[in-house]
Scaffold this motif. Structure first.
Motif, short mmCIF file in Angstrom:
data_model
loop_
_atom_site.label_atom_id
_atom_site.label_comp_id
_atom_site.label_asym_id
_atom_site.label_seq_id
_atom_site.Cartn_x
_atom_site.Cartn_y
_atom_site.Cartn_z
N ASP A 36 -7.14 5.98 10.27
CA ASP A 36 -8.28 5.61 9.43
C ASP A 36 -9.59 6.17 10.00
O ASP A 36 -9.57 7.11 10.80
N ARG A 69 -8.57 4.07 4.99
CA ARG A 69 -7.15 4.03 4.66
C ARG A 69 -6.40 3.02 5.52
O ARG A 69 -6.79 2.69 6.63
N SER A 70 -5.30 2.57 4.97
CA SER A 70 -4.37 1.68 5.66
C SER A 70 -3.00 2.33 5.62
O SER A 70 -2.81 3.39 5.01
N ARG A 72 -0.62 1.35 3.94
CA ARG A 72 -0.22 1.31 2.53
C ARG A 72 -0.88 2.42 1.73
O ARG A 72 -0.20 3.19 1.03
N SER A 73 -2.21 2.53 1.79
CA SER A 73 -2.89 3.53 0.97
C SER A 73 -2.60 4.95 1.45
O SER A 73 -2.53 5.88 0.65
N ASN A 100 -7.63 -1.66 8.39
CA ASN A 100 -7.78 -1.88 6.95
C ASN A 100 -6.54 -2.50 6.31
O ASN A 100 -6.47 -2.59 5.08
N ASP A 101 -5.58 -2.93 7.12
CA ASP A 101 -4.31 -3.39 6.57
C ASP A 101 -4.27 -4.89 6.28
O ASP A 101 -3.35 -5.37 5.61
N ARG A 112 -5.51 -1.61 -0.14
CA ARG A 112 -5.21 -1.33 1.26
C ARG A 112 -4.37 -2.43 1.91
O ARG A 112 -3.59 -2.15 2.82
N SER A 113 -4.57 -3.66 1.49
CA SER A 113 -3.88 -4.79 2.12
C SER A 113 -2.38 -4.67 1.98
O SER A 113 -1.85 -4.31 0.92
#
Length: 266
Positions: A36, A69-70, A72-73, A100-101, A112-113
């Protein structure tokens, strides 16, 4: 006589071009960075540590980290796929996420979560009007790691860097939070082609050593993002953790001797 010599040279040249490339030259390894904003290139008063890592390595470093970013993203946007498609045998990918997660999968989902849990648990959410199956942090890292390893490359799971641990006025850093433990456990589960660097622990240790005033100066805008000088220090903390662990997949490619990097081995 001259004609026969020219013909011989041309024949040898043709044979060389026809030979497999591995017979002519060996390809150097490449290090890819996935993360990130704390790793990514920025401008102005702040930037990420990935900008300074190349100064410590004799290998090419390709920084694919991007702000906001995470795990996930980064997965959803195809950024892991881009790295997976690019890597070749013996390349090395450093993966570091966590900032960011966290958060909640609700009507205000920021994309992002991650889903809570440590394995194959899933959650269903709607992001940007599209239904999305969301996985756990370990799942995203594991899937990326397995795909990278399947290409013959190596993975370094790196724990997230800490927010300013002096923010409250006194030094405060525990185990780094759940995402630190998840990164460690994923590296272990992936086996011999993966390794773990406690980047968060080594960075916090450095900040503790330099004290509050010097640490605060490295966070010019907020408690997460560092100045260029801070990014340089955080990059060295990663190298410290790497070297204190024997170098791992980057053994022999690090320019800094362990004792030349500030801080102590944990």
């Amino acid at each position: 006589m001259l004609y026969s010599q020219v013909v011989s040279v041309l024949v040898m040249a043709a044979s060389a071009f026809a030979a497999p490339s591995s017979d002519i030259s060996k390809r150097a390894q490449t290090v890819y960075l996935a993360g990130d904003s704390t790793m990514a290139r920025a401008s102005g008063s702040q930037t990420g540590w990935g900008v300074y890592l190349p100064y410590s390595l004799s290998l090419t470093v390709v920084n694919k980290a991007i702000g906001g970013r995470s795990s996930r993203s980064f997965t959803r946007e195809g950024r892991f796929d881009e790295i997976i498609n690019a890597v070749q045998p013996n390349d090395i990918v450093v993966i570091e996420f966590g900032h960011n997660d966290g958060g909640s999968l609700s009507s205000s989902d920021n994309g992002r979560s991650v889903c809570g849990g440590t394995g194959s648990e899933t959650c269903t959410t709607t992001y940007n009007g599209v239904t999305e199956i969301v996985h756990t942090f370990p799942w995203y890292l594991t899937e990326a790691g397995k795909a990278i390893i399947a290409k013959g490359a190596k993975v370094i799971m790196s724990s997230q860097t800490p927010n300013n641990p002096w923010e409250t006025g006194s030094f405060l850093y525990g185990d780094g939070g759940r995402f630190v433990g998840y990164a460690r456990d994923v590296a272990k589960a992936l086996g011999s082609n993966a390794m773990y660097v406690d980047h968060g622990g080594y960075t916090a240790n450095y900040f503790k050593g330099i004290g509050k005033a010097a640490t605060d100066a490295l966070f010019p805008q907020d408690h997460t993002h560092t100045s260029p000088a801070g990014a340089d220090a955080v990059a060295k903390a990663f190298v410290k953790g790497l070297q204190c662990g024997g170098g791992g997949f980057l053994k022999g490619f690090v320019k800094n001797a362990t004792e030349s990097i500030p801080g102590t081995c944990l």
